[in-house]
Design an enzyme around this catalytic site. Structure first.
Site, mmCIF file in Angstrom:
data_model
loop_
_atom_site.group_PDB
_atom_site.id
_atom_site.type_symbol
_atom_site.label_atom_id
_atom_site.label_comp_id
_atom_site.label_asym_id
_atom_site.label_seq_id
_atom_site.Cartn_x
_atom_site.Cartn_y
_atom_site.Cartn_z
ATOM 1 N N LYS A 34 39.794 83.849 86.827
ATOM 2 C CA LYS A 34 40.944 83.247 86.136
ATOM 3 C C LYS A 34 42.034 82.841 87.119
ATOM 4 C CE LYS A 34 41.891 86.869 83.531
ATOM 5 N NZ LYS A 34 40.900 87.852 84.009
ATOM 6 N N ARG A 109 46.183 90.411 76.347
ATOM 7 C CA ARG A 109 45.026 91.256 76.661
ATOM 8 C C ARG A 109 44.696 92.191 75.504
ATOM 9 N NH1 ARG A 109 45.399 91.239 82.632
ATOM 10 N NH2 ARG A 109 43.772 92.470 83.568
ATOM 11 N N ARG A 148 36.196 92.150 96.741
ATOM 12 C CA ARG A 148 37.395 91.321 96.942
ATOM 13 C C ARG A 148 38.328 91.916 98.008
ATOM 14 N NH1 ARG A 148 40.655 89.463 91.730
ATOM 15 N NH2 ARG A 148 40.964 91.688 91.405
ATOM 16 N N ARG A 181 42.836 95.687 96.788
ATOM 17 C CA ARG A 181 43.741 96.147 95.725
ATOM 18 C C ARG A 181 43.334 97.554 95.299
ATOM 19 N NH1 ARG A 181 44.161 91.472 91.166
ATOM 20 N NH2 ARG A 181 44.037 93.290 89.828
ATOM 21 N N ARG A 192 38.864 99.365 84.158
ATOM 22 C CA ARG A 192 39.319 98.017 83.786
ATOM 23 C C ARG A 192 38.303 97.330 82.899
ATOM 24 N NH1 ARG A 192 40.285 95.465 89.414
ATOM 25 N NH2 ARG A 192 41.199 93.686 88.351
HETATM 26 P P1 AMP Z 1 45.163 91.623 86.685
HETATM 27 O O1 AMP Z 1 45.751 91.197 87.991
HETATM 28 O O2 AMP Z 1 45.318 90.585 85.609
HETATM 29 O O3 AMP Z 1 43.743 92.109 86.816
HETATM 30 O O4 AMP Z 1 46.027 92.878 86.185
HETATM 31 C C1 AMP Z 1 46.116 94.054 86.965
HETATM 32 C C2 AMP Z 1 46.598 95.211 86.100
HETATM 33 O O5 AMP Z 1 47.907 94.920 85.581
HETATM 34 C C3 AMP Z 1 45.763 95.496 84.850
HETATM 35 O O6 AMP Z 1 44.621 96.296 85.133
HETATM 36 C C4 AMP Z 1 46.774 96.234 83.981
HETATM 37 O O7 AMP Z 1 47.001 97.549 84.438
HETATM 38 C C5 AMP Z 1 48.054 95.426 84.260
HETATM 39 N N1 AMP Z 1 48.173 94.270 83.334
HETATM 40 C C6 AMP Z 1 48.167 92.951 83.663
HETATM 41 N N2 AMP Z 1 48.303 92.195 82.571
HETATM 42 C C7 AMP Z 1 48.403 93.043 81.521
HETATM 43 C C8 AMP Z 1 48.530 92.860 80.120
HETATM 44 N N3 AMP Z 1 48.588 91.637 79.577
HETATM 45 N N4 AMP Z 1 48.589 93.971 79.339
HETATM 46 C C9 AMP Z 1 48.533 95.208 79.868
HETATM 47 N N5 AMP Z 1 48.389 95.442 81.172
HETATM 48 C C10 AMP Z 1 48.321 94.381 82.010
#
Ligand code: AMP
Length: 236
Positions: A34, A109, A148, A181, A192
């Site tokens: 994404k 989400r 990654r 990360r 996740r």
């Molecule tokens: P991402 O970079 O999108 O994979 O997000 C990394 C982490 O941020 C996720 O595993 C969640 O802990 C938190 N996070 C990001 N977006 C959301 C969301 N829309 N709702 C809840 N937690 C989020």
């Protein structure tokens, strides 16, 4: 209501600036690509790329109250609470650069977030969002996330399995040591993906009913995916 007032309201409504682009939402499991696709499409459309994960990570690095609150959940691979995220997005969408459209990556989400977003978009006069789901199988996602590595300086992303740097552990562009990360470690990846299956995957059915939903094979080469997206969204 006096005729004149009615006319004035109709005139004001007609003149209300409409965003140039409908809101875009990219759905997909962690590691579906994404972020990569969102960066490319946003630069072509000239709209902001709003990644809730990026906003949270920036806050965690700066140790803001929001960052400190979110960091523990993020590192474990769990979702941050809907209230916190919805408020953060409401705030971000109020900024002037969102007036002509924006792309949401990693939000919504959960169903509660999707409903809050729907209400917000209606309140702000945006049209129905265009939702694109990047579909990727479990095994690919695990390999992509586990491999990654990111350059902390230029944010370039590598993958030790698919797209390694020229020199092990070092960014091709600026020579900085690459980082992983915290939530790309095995334990957090599992969490996740569980959170995705339980809370985010149901959004596919939710948005299918909305009618502006498109599914794209996220296992293709990145350039092919960008090509499909560009045709779909009529971007050059
Ligand atoms: P991402 O970079 O999108 O994979 O997000 C990394 C982490 O941020 C996720 O595993 C969640 O802990 C938190 N996070 C990001 N977006 C959301 C969301 N829309 N709702 C809840 N937690 C989020």
């Amino acid at each position: 209501m006096a005729e004149k007032t009615r006319e004035r309201i109709a005139e004001m409504k007609a003149n209300k600036p409409q965003p140039l682009h409908e809101p875009l939402i990219f759905l997909g499991a962690p590691g579906a690509g994404k972020g990569t696709q969102a960066r490319e499409i946003c630069s072509r459309l000239g709209i902001p790329h709003i990644s809730t994960g990026d906003i949270l990570r920036a806050n965690a690095t700066k140790q803001t109250p929001l960052g400190l609150l979110a960091k523990a959940s993020m590192d474990r691979g769990e979702l941050v609470s809907d209230e916190v995220i919805n408020e953060m997005v409401r705030d971000r969408l109020s900024q002037p650069d969102c007036q002509n459209g924006f792309l949401l990556d990693g939000y919504p989400r959960t169903l509660a977030q999707a409903e809050a977003l729907g209400a917000l978009l209606q309140e702000r006069g945006y049209g129905t969002p265009i939702v694109v789901n990047l579909r990727v199988g479990y095994n690919i996602v695990v390999k992509r996330l586990g491999g990654r590595r990111i350059c902390p300086v230029c944010q370039r992303t590598y993958n030790v399995n698919f797209h390694p740097p020229l020199r092990d552990g070092v960014c091709d562009a600026d020579g900085s040591p690459l980082q992983q990360r915290a939530d790309d470690r095995e334990e957090a990846i599992r969490e996740r993906l569980l959170a995705y299956e339980a809370q985010t995957a149901p959004l596919i059915e939710f948005y299918k009913k909305g009618g502006r939903f498109f599914d794209i094979d996220g296992e293709q080469e990145p350039e092919q995916i960008t090509g499909e997206l560009a045709r779909l969204l009529e971007v050059q």
